[in-house]
Design a protein around this motif. Structure first.
Motif, PDB file in Angstrom:
ATOM      1  N   GLU A 214       0.830  -1.208   0.000  1.00 50.97           N
ATOM      2  CA  GLU A 214       0.000   0.000   0.000  1.00 50.97           C
ATOM      3  C   GLU A 214       0.866   1.261   0.000  1.00 50.97           C
ATOM      4  O   GLU A 214       0.600   2.219  -0.733  1.00 50.97           O
ATOM      5  CB  GLU A 214      -0.927  -0.047   1.217  1.00 50.97           C
ATOM      6  CG  GLU A 214      -1.963  -1.161   1.108  1.00 50.97           C
ATOM      7  CD  GLU A 214      -2.504  -1.630   2.453  1.00 50.97           C
ATOM      8  OE1 GLU A 214      -2.087  -1.066   3.487  1.00 50.97           O
ATOM      9  OE2 GLU A 214      -3.335  -2.550   2.470  1.00 50.97           O
TER      10      GLU A 214
ATOM     11  N   GLY B  69      -7.519  -0.615  -3.901  1.00 49.33           N
ATOM     12  CA  GLY B  69      -6.716   0.191  -3.000  1.00 49.33           C
ATOM     13  C   GLY B  69      -6.610   1.612  -3.531  1.00 49.33           C
ATOM     14  O   GLY B  69      -6.256   1.821  -4.691  1.00 49.33           O
TER      15      GLY B  69
ATOM     16  N   ASN C 162      -5.103   5.531  -2.835  1.00 46.11           N
ATOM     17  CA  ASN C 162      -4.195   6.429  -2.122  1.00 46.11           C
ATOM     18  C   ASN C 162      -4.511   7.873  -2.469  1.00 46.11           C
ATOM     19  O   ASN C 162      -4.663   8.223  -3.648  1.00 46.11           O
ATOM     20  CB  ASN C 162      -2.733   6.142  -2.504  1.00 46.11           C
ATOM     21  CG  ASN C 162      -2.139   4.992  -1.709  1.00 46.11           C
ATOM     22  OD1 ASN C 162      -1.960   5.096  -0.497  1.00 46.11           O
ATOM     23  ND2 ASN C 162      -1.843   3.896  -2.388  1.00 46.11           N
TER      24      ASN C 162
ATOM     25  N   PHE D 122      -4.582   5.878   2.945  1.00 49.67           N
ATOM     26  CA  PHE D 122      -5.011   4.694   2.199  1.00 49.67           C
ATOM     27  C   PHE D 122      -6.420   4.293   2.618  1.00 49.67           C
ATOM     28  O   PHE D 122      -6.735   4.242   3.805  1.00 49.67           O
ATOM     29  CB  PHE D 122      -4.070   3.519   2.463  1.00 49.67           C
ATOM     30  CG  PHE D 122      -4.486   2.251   1.755  1.00 49.67           C
ATOM     31  CD1 PHE D 122      -4.105   2.024   0.449  1.00 49.67           C
ATOM     32  CD2 PHE D 122      -5.276   1.299   2.392  1.00 49.67           C
ATOM     33  CE1 PHE D 122      -4.496   0.867  -0.212  1.00 49.67           C
ATOM     34  CE2 PHE D 122      -5.666   0.140   1.748  1.00 49.67           C
ATOM     35  CZ  PHE D 122      -5.279  -0.073   0.438  1.00 49.67           C
TER      36      PHE D 122
ATOM     37  N   GLY E 227      -3.931  -1.674   5.559  1.00 50.56           N
ATOM     38  CA  GLY E 227      -4.564  -0.366   5.583  1.00 50.56           C
ATOM     39  C   GLY E 227      -4.474   0.214   6.982  1.00 50.56           C
ATOM     40  O   GLY E 227      -3.399   0.256   7.597  1.00 50.56           O
TER      41      GLY E 227
ATOM     42  N   GLY F  42      -3.808   4.523   7.847  1.00 44.34           N
ATOM     43  CA  GLY F  42      -2.858   3.711   7.083  1.00 44.34           C
ATOM     44  C   GLY F  42      -1.421   4.059   7.407  1.00 44.34           C
ATOM     45  O   GLY F  42      -1.121   5.037   8.098  1.00 44.34           O
TER      46      GLY F  42
END
Length: 577
Positions: free
Chosen positions: A40, A290, A292, A398, A470, A531
């Motif tokens: 991540e 996912g 960001n 995240f 996360g 995150g």
């Protein structure tokens, strides 16, 4: 083909041992060599790279590693599969072609795309694709396959599909290969890296080798390593990696739901562990995504508080910093590292970490760090800092959501340039994972009132492995013997975990048992906040959480202890295990 497929791993993260690709190619026979670069946090790093230069977005270190061993891989017929493509698999594929031209080599490169989703409000948004795109590239003759965001296990599952011709309904085989992929994905973690009992390893854990999975047509496998490499492959090192970054027993993936409570482990010779019995069920109809985003800017300053009146000194700093920059976004963490009656300054000192997060770079930057430094002659006695004034750095946030599988254009681009659409699975099922227990389980092995106990660290009896997902964390704990498991499963309740790790007390905690592994796994919701990239926690990825738990002093059943009480003389705990 009926023979086992030998798949090695040469990278568990972006920044792993740079020589591992060469070591794995030279160390023994392989059919496929994989490299996992994505996490991540890595996606955030690659997203920032791409902002500076749209031609980037992939793991640049992979190219440097490949330069010294691409010719060897081609000569030996070892096919390379990596997710180092990150946000730009086509760009990395082209760069590999240019590298081969410069080296005078002919290489066939395929790549997988379609994971990147259009989210105008996000820095990156990527669906976790499955393994069939990788398999299509290999079937199309690729020597090297580059992907973006696929599940980590797909790097192993894809070659197994290509080798054995598994279809979408071969769920048990797919699940077995998923376990193999999960065991390989973090490189040396399955061969003794980050292992609770590292002092028992033949080389003391100094340089563990990278792993190999011998995958069989039914999806079972043997985990091993090249001869002569460090570390070890044992049932316990494999158990530790199985517990890493998991949730409940139903391990969701885009191609199959793998039932981790069906995994059976058994010794198969020196540095060989057989993994069998894995069962799979149809995958969910959605893919994890996912996402960001840039969350703002942050900065940190650390004050050293020495000697007496530590709480009062910390309170003074807090009032002074808040007066200088305001209270919004400030976080104060006092680490009581000081010892009473210490003979030197460091042993007598505590650390006050002051963090500031803000959308305004100027406030989080020099305005904050300079205000901290200005207290040097106007605050508590002995005032000093470990940090110099500096500017703020951006941080990421995240989050995860899901999209329908058929909404993602999963495409394999073959070495010929042909684009092959990968259809989603025809048969899916709603996730049927077990809910968190409503109450702690009854004690499976109630201790009699007169059972002798010894006050000792919990880690004398159990191992642990923890990690991040996360904003959540997982903590897996395993027993070393059947007798210890009988005690552990009743003793380590959710309530007791909250007592031993007070920071988990306000969190939602889920508890799952994995009897085949003699293990219990906890999922700690929200421990890491927004995150890893946004966390100001001392251990932002929860990697040390398991070792913290093992260090807690508890009353252990004396009959389960591995050796005599060292306070009474004789062997220390752990000898002769």
């Amino acid at each position: 083909m009926s023979g086992a497929l030998r798949v090695g791993n040469a990278s568990g993260f972006y920044g792993d041992r740079s020589t591992a690709w060469r070591e794995m190619l030279d160390g023994g026979e392989l059919d496929v060599l994989t490299g996992d670069y994505l996490a991540e946090l890595t996606m955030l790093i690659l997203g920032r790279d791409r902002l500076r230069d749209p031609s980037l977005g992939y793991a640049k270190t992979f190219l440097r590693q490949l330069e010294g061993c691409l010719g060897t891989a081609l000569d030996r017929g070892v096919r390379l599969v990596t997710n180092a493509g990150g946000l730009n698999p086509a760009g990395l594929a082209a760069a590999i072609g240019s590298l081969a031209d410069r080296l005078g080599l002919t290489v066939r490169v395929g790549y997988v795309e379609g994971d990147a989703l259009a989210r105008p409000d996000a820095l990156t948004a990527n669906a976790y694709l499955g393994a069939y795109g990788i398999a299509a590239c290999l079937d199309g003759g690729a020597d090297v396959v580059v992907t973006g965001r696929v599940t980590d296990a797909s790097l192993v599952v894809g070659p197994a599909i290509a080798r054995f011709g598994w279809g979408r309904d071969d769920l048990d085989a797919l699940a077995g290969a998923t376990v193999a992929g999960h065991l390989l994905e973090c490189g040396a973690q399955v061969t003794g890296g980050n292992f609770s009992f590292f002092t028992e390893l033949p080389d003391g854990g100094r340089r563990p080798g990278f792993p190999v999975a011998e995958v069989h047509p039914d999806g079972s496998c043997v985990i091993t390593k090249h001869p002569g490499t460090g570390g070890a492959v044992t049932v316990e090192t494999v158990t530790a990696q199985l517990l890493y970054e998991i949730g409940g027993p139903a391990y969701l993936g885009p191609d199959v739901v793998t039932r981790l409570d069906t995994v059976e482990l058994g010794a198969d010779g020196p540095d060989r562990v057989r993994v069998s019995g894995v069962r799979g069920t149809p995958p969910p109809g959605t893919l994890k995504v996912g996402v960001n985003n840039l969350g703002g800017f942050r900065n940190s300053m650390t004050f050293v508080l020495c000697g007496l009146d530590i709480p009062a000194k910390a309170a003074l700093v807090r009032s002074q910093v808040e007066a200088a920059v305001g209270t919004e976004g400030l976080e104060f963490v006092l680490a009581r590292t000081n010892h009473a009656d210490a003979a030197d300054t460091e042993a007598a000192s505590a650390l006050l970490h002051v963090h500031l997060r803000d959308g305004d770079k100027a406030r989080a930057g020099r305005a904050f760090s300079a205000a901290a430094v200005e207290l040097a002659l106007a605050s508590y006695p002995g005032c000093t800092l470990t940090t110099l004034p500096g500017d703020a750095a951006p941080y990421g946030v995240f989050t995860a959501d899901a999209v329908p599988q058929d909404a993602v254009p999963h495409v394999a681009v073959l070495p010929s340039g042909e684009r092959v659409p990968i259809p989603p699975p025809a048969r899916t099922a709603a996730p049927a994972d077990e809910p968190a227990p409503a109450a702690d389980p009854p004690e499976a092995d109630p201790a009699p009132a007169d059972r002798p106990t010894r006050r000792a660290p919990l880690g004398e009896l159990v191992g642990a492995r923890s990690g991040d997902k996360g904003g959540d964390a997982n903590l897996g704990v395993w027993a070393r013997t059947d007798a210890t498991w009988s005690w552990l499963r009743g003793w380590l309740t959710t309530a007791r975990l909250r007592e031993l790790l007070p920071e988990t007390a306000p969190l939602a905690v889920e508890r799952y048992e994995l009897p085949n592994l003699r293990a219990v796994n906890f999922v700690l919701r929200g421990l890491l906040g927004q995150g890893v990239a946004a966390s100001t926690r001392f251990d932002p990825q929860a990697k040390a959480l398991g070792e913290l738990l093992r260090s807690r002093l508890v009353d252990l059943p004396a009959d389960l202890m591995p050796g005599p009480d060292p306070r009474a003389g004789g062997a220390t705990p752990g000898e002769g295990r």
